[in-house]
Design a protein around this motif. Structure first.
Motif, PDB file in Angstrom:
ATOM      1  N   SER A 322     -13.715 -12.970  -0.126  1.00  0.00           N
ATOM      2  CA  SER A 322     -13.302 -14.272   0.384  1.00  0.00           C
ATOM      3  C   SER A 322     -11.818 -14.543   0.135  1.00  0.00           C
ATOM      4  CB  SER A 322     -14.128 -15.396  -0.252  1.00  0.00           C
ATOM      5  OG  SER A 322     -13.977 -15.393  -1.652  1.00  0.00           O
ATOM      6  N   HIS A 323     -11.198 -13.742  -0.731  1.00  0.00           N
ATOM      7  CA  HIS A 323      -9.772 -13.863  -1.011  1.00  0.00           C
ATOM      8  C   HIS A 323      -9.161 -12.462  -0.969  1.00  0.00           C
ATOM      9  CE1 HIS A 323     -11.343 -17.594  -2.699  1.00  0.00           C
ATOM     10  NE2 HIS A 323     -10.123 -18.096  -2.633  1.00  0.00           N
ATOM     11  N   VAL A 324      -7.970 -12.362  -0.404  1.00  0.00           N
ATOM     12  CA  VAL A 324      -7.303 -11.062  -0.360  1.00  0.00           C
ATOM     13  C   VAL A 324      -5.888 -11.169  -0.895  1.00  0.00           C
ATOM     14  CG1 VAL A 324      -8.639 -10.202   1.597  1.00  0.00           C
ATOM     15  CG2 VAL A 324      -6.448 -11.357   2.008  1.00  0.00           C
ATOM     16  N   LEU A 325      -5.415 -10.053  -1.420  1.00  0.00           N
ATOM     17  CA  LEU A 325      -4.026  -9.888  -1.830  1.00  0.00           C
ATOM     18  C   LEU A 325      -3.321  -9.090  -0.750  1.00  0.00           C
ATOM     19  CD1 LEU A 325      -2.073 -10.255  -4.371  1.00  0.00           C
ATOM     20  CD2 LEU A 325      -2.576  -7.852  -4.821  1.00  0.00           C
ATOM     21  N   VAL A 326      -2.199  -9.596  -0.294  1.00  0.00           N
ATOM     22  CA  VAL A 326      -1.373  -8.898   0.683  1.00  0.00           C
ATOM     23  C   VAL A 326      -0.143  -8.408  -0.077  1.00  0.00           C
ATOM     24  CG1 VAL A 326      -0.188  -9.038   2.901  1.00  0.00           C
ATOM     25  CG2 VAL A 326      -2.214 -10.460   2.470  1.00  0.00           C
ATOM     26  N   GLN A 327      -0.066  -7.109  -0.306  1.00  0.00           N
ATOM     27  CA  GLN A 327       0.907  -6.546  -1.241  1.00  0.00           C
ATOM     28  C   GLN A 327       1.809  -5.514  -0.568  1.00  0.00           C
ATOM     29  OE1 GLN A 327      -0.556  -3.834  -4.409  1.00  0.00           O
ATOM     30  NE2 GLN A 327       0.373  -5.272  -5.861  1.00  0.00           N
ATOM     31  N   GLU A 328       3.075  -5.569  -0.883  1.00  0.00           N
ATOM     32  CA  GLU A 328       4.006  -4.554  -0.403  1.00  0.00           C
ATOM     33  C   GLU A 328       3.487  -3.158  -0.736  1.00  0.00           C
ATOM     34  OE1 GLU A 328       8.458  -2.855  -1.522  1.00  0.00           O
ATOM     35  OE2 GLU A 328       7.915  -4.911  -2.088  1.00  0.00           O
ATOM     36  N   GLY A 329       3.442  -2.294   0.260  1.00  0.00           N
ATOM     37  CA  GLY A 329       3.036  -0.923   0.016  1.00  0.00           C
ATOM     38  C   GLY A 329       4.178  -0.123  -0.596  1.00  0.00           C
ATOM     39  N   VAL A 330       3.849   0.669  -1.600  1.00  0.00           N
ATOM     40  CA  VAL A 330       4.840   1.530  -2.250  1.00  0.00           C
ATOM     41  C   VAL A 330       4.436   2.976  -1.986  1.00  0.00           C
ATOM     42  CG1 VAL A 330       5.973   2.165  -4.416  1.00  0.00           C
ATOM     43  CG2 VAL A 330       5.218  -0.207  -4.042  1.00  0.00           C
ATOM     44  N   ARG A 358      -3.885  10.709 -10.493  1.00  0.00           N
ATOM     45  CA  ARG A 358      -4.957  10.607  -9.511  1.00  0.00           C
ATOM     46  C   ARG A 358      -4.475  11.362  -8.269  1.00  0.00           C
ATOM     47  NH1 ARG A 358      -5.441   5.392  -9.227  1.00  0.00           N
ATOM     48  NH2 ARG A 358      -7.351   5.133 -10.458  1.00  0.00           N
ATOM     49  N   VAL A 359      -5.245  12.335  -7.850  1.00  0.00           N
ATOM     50  CA  VAL A 359      -4.835  13.238  -6.777  1.00  0.00           C
ATOM     51  C   VAL A 359      -5.858  13.173  -5.660  1.00  0.00           C
ATOM     52  CG1 VAL A 359      -4.162  15.601  -6.214  1.00  0.00           C
ATOM     53  CG2 VAL A 359      -3.833  14.756  -8.541  1.00  0.00           C
ATOM     54  N   HIS A 360      -5.392  13.170  -4.413  1.00  0.00           N
ATOM     55  CA  HIS A 360      -6.310  13.136  -3.264  1.00  0.00           C
ATOM     56  C   HIS A 360      -5.754  14.036  -2.175  1.00  0.00           C
ATOM     57  CE1 HIS A 360      -9.285  11.800  -0.444  1.00  0.00           C
ATOM     58  NE2 HIS A 360      -9.715  10.830  -1.234  1.00  0.00           N
ATOM     59  N   THR A 361      -6.519  15.067  -1.824  1.00  0.00           N
ATOM     60  CA  THR A 361      -6.067  16.026  -0.817  1.00  0.00           C
ATOM     61  C   THR A 361      -6.190  15.482   0.599  1.00  0.00           C
ATOM     62  OG1 THR A 361      -8.268  17.041  -0.753  1.00  0.00           O
ATOM     63  CG2 THR A 361      -6.651  17.998  -2.279  1.00  0.00           C
ATOM     64  N   GLY A 362      -6.975  14.421   0.772  1.00  0.00           N
ATOM     65  CA  GLY A 362      -7.222  13.920   2.123  1.00  0.00           C
ATOM     66  C   GLY A 362      -6.512  12.625   2.455  1.00  0.00           C
ATOM     67  N   ARG A 363      -5.642  12.162   1.571  1.00  0.00           N
ATOM     68  CA  ARG A 363      -4.954  10.895   1.804  1.00  0.00           C
ATOM     69  C   ARG A 363      -3.448  11.113   1.958  1.00  0.00           C
ATOM     70  NH1 ARG A 363      -7.915   5.962   1.115  1.00  0.00           N
ATOM     71  NH2 ARG A 363     -10.038   6.542   1.694  1.00  0.00           N
ATOM     72  N   GLY A 364      -2.794  10.171   2.655  1.00  0.00           N
ATOM     73  CA  GLY A 364      -1.366  10.259   2.896  1.00  0.00           C
ATOM     74  C   GLY A 364      -0.561   9.494   1.862  1.00  0.00           C
ATOM     75  N   ILE A 365       0.775   9.595   1.977  1.00  0.00           N
ATOM     76  CA  ILE A 365       1.665   8.988   0.997  1.00  0.00           C
ATOM     77  C   ILE A 365       1.699   7.465   1.078  1.00  0.00           C
ATOM     78  CG2 ILE A 365       3.126  11.031   0.863  1.00  0.00           C
ATOM     79  CD1 ILE A 365       5.087   9.660   2.747  1.00  0.00           C
ATOM     80  N   ASP A 366       1.117   6.904   2.143  1.00  0.00           N
ATOM     81  CA  ASP A 366       1.079   5.452   2.277  1.00  0.00           C
ATOM     82  C   ASP A 366      -0.352   4.909   2.198  1.00  0.00           C
ATOM     83  OD1 ASP A 366       0.135   6.464   4.641  1.00  0.00           O
ATOM     84  OD2 ASP A 366       1.321   5.165   5.944  1.00  0.00           O
ATOM     85  N   GLU A 367      -1.250   5.676   1.583  1.00  0.00           N
ATOM     86  CA  GLU A 367      -2.659   5.276   1.530  1.00  0.00           C
ATOM     87  C   GLU A 367      -3.133   5.123   0.097  1.00  0.00           C
ATOM     88  OE1 GLU A 367      -5.176   6.936   5.094  1.00  0.00           O
ATOM     89  OE2 GLU A 367      -4.046   8.594   4.236  1.00  0.00           O
TER      90      GLU A 367
END
Length: 435
Positions: A322-330, A358-367
């Protein structure tokens, strides 16, 4: 333990930022020590950082960290020493403690975290038993773990506003349960010390409150060492009365996205950054990487398909957003073996005790990397976070020291946040973007 391959953009203001932090180390450490005379340090904490090569900032702060099993085991003695300090300050007479975990009896990795936490506290000189809030657990159960260990979960009983398990009267209760679904009646109005305090749980806590507190801490720190606070601080806003299924509150979210993107574009132009700015929209409370999406234009909020709306509408335990944070992506420009990575710093009391990537092979640098498919690479941060190198060419210790400093800024912000939410002082602004 060898440091895994670390690839980071080595040009731009981040090196200037690191050098300023290194050169100001005595001033920084003195300032942080002074802050702990003003605020009560949280019992433990983990901070997710993002290093974009031109910016280093926290993007999430967890007051119920659940990854102690991912720390380098060689540095458990450091955790033990920090735990001794934490317990001594909260309740010096404590010799027995009841640990209450999440209701994740099927998550073996999380239970290994509990086993590691229990081991740290036992080595710090405490008797520790594990009590579960699960109503179906009526007798003690033993659960075998992947590393050959086992843990015992026991049903909790309450008598005269005191919690206990069979033949065990604890002096204090330690929560490793973030209270996402609310504060159970059994935990209310206890005559025992409960750590962290109940208002640190997601039943009442808001990320927007935390980052408003961080905004104050970051500004003061930036003035201390004469840097642009934006280099360590993500812009944010918050929106309430959201219902993604019913498309309610979209105007607020879309407007906040565009407003923050405008600020980022100006900053990118100022620092010569060629990347496209982006914003992260996520639930204002909760963990486990749920209810998060990357947005590069406010209009995208109106175009979410059914799958995307379902993903954003519900978080842990099926709770509605019901509430969201809208945050600058780094951006994160760090990689391990060509996979995108981000550092996570762990603290007990005011001490940096370790961390991991934390490492993720399937995610991008902006995810968001906190998603199924992630894995962890432990790092021994004990020396590299606290002992920077005088050599300008030895960038890894300096970078890790910078990690430790920024993580402790987030820890300070958590202390300020808890103080304000506990005393009901003047409500912090939840929009840190200029008009």
């Amino acid at each position: 333990m060898p440091v895994p391959h670390l690839s980071t953009a080595l040009n731009g203001p981040i090196l200037d930022l690191e050098n300023r932090i290194i050169n100001a180390m005595p001033t920084i450490e003195h300032w942080i020590r002074g802050k702990w005379r003003e605020y009560t340090v949280p019992f433990y904490c983990s901070v997710d950082l993002r290093n974009s090569g031109f910016k280093l900032a926290p993007v999430d702060t967890n007051l119920f960290p659940g990854g102690f099993n991912n720390l380098n085991p060689d540095f458990i003695p450091l955790c033990v020493q920090a735990m001794m300090n934490a317990i001594d300050k909260i309740c010096p007479d404590t010799h027995s403690l009841l640990l209450i975990p999440e209701n994740h009896t099927r998550n073996i990795f999380y239970l290994q975290n509990i086993a590691t936490l229990q081991n740290i506290m036992q080595r710090a000189g405490l008797y520790v038993r594990i009590g579960t809030l699960l109503p179906e657990v009526t007798t003690a159960i033993d659960i075998d773990l992947l590393d050959g260990q086992s843990i015992r979960l026991e049903p909790i009983t309450r008598k005269d506003n005191q919690l206990s398990v069979a033949n065990f009267e604890p002096c204090a209760v330690l929560l490793n349960n973030d209270l996402s679904t609310g504060i159970p009646e059994i935990l209310q109005n206890l005559h025992q010390i409960v750590i962290p305090p109940l208002h640190a749980g997601w039943a009442t806590r808001r990320k927007s409150n935390h980052f408003a507190a961080y905004d104050r801490i970051a500004l003061e720190f930036a003035n201390l060492i004469d840097i642009d606070p934006w280099l360590i601080n993500p812009r944010f806003s918050s929106c309430g009365e959201i219902n993604f299924h019913e498309k309610q509150g979209e105007e607020c979210v879309a407007a906040a996205v565009d407003r923050i993107l405008s600020v980022i574009r100006k900053k990118y132009q100022q620092y010569g950054v060629k990347e496209d700015p982006f914003v992260i929209v996520k639930a204002d409370s909760g963990t486990y990487g749920m209810g998060i999406m990357t947005v590069k234009d406010g209009s995208e909020i109106y175009k979410l398909n059914r799958r995307q709306r379902n993903k954003m509408a519900v978080v842990k335990e099926g709770l509605q957003v019901s509430h969201v944070l809208v945050q600058e992506g780094v951006y994160t420009f760090e990689t391990i073996n060509q996979a995108v990575a981000e550092p996570v710093i762990y603290m007990i009391d005011r001490h940096v005790v370790g961390g991991f990537y934390r490492v993720h092979t399937g995610r991008g640098i902006d995810e968001n990397l906190n998603a199924p498919g992630m894995h962890f690479v432990p790092l021994a941060f004990e020396t590299t976070c606290l002992e920077p190198s005088a050599s300008q060419s030895n960038f890894i210790p300096n970078r890790f020291y910078a990690y430790g400093v920024v993580a402790r800024l987030a820890l300070l912000a958590a202390a300020l946040e808890l103080q304000q939410t506990d005393t009901s002082e003047v409500e912090l602004s939840t929009d840190q973007t200029p008009a």
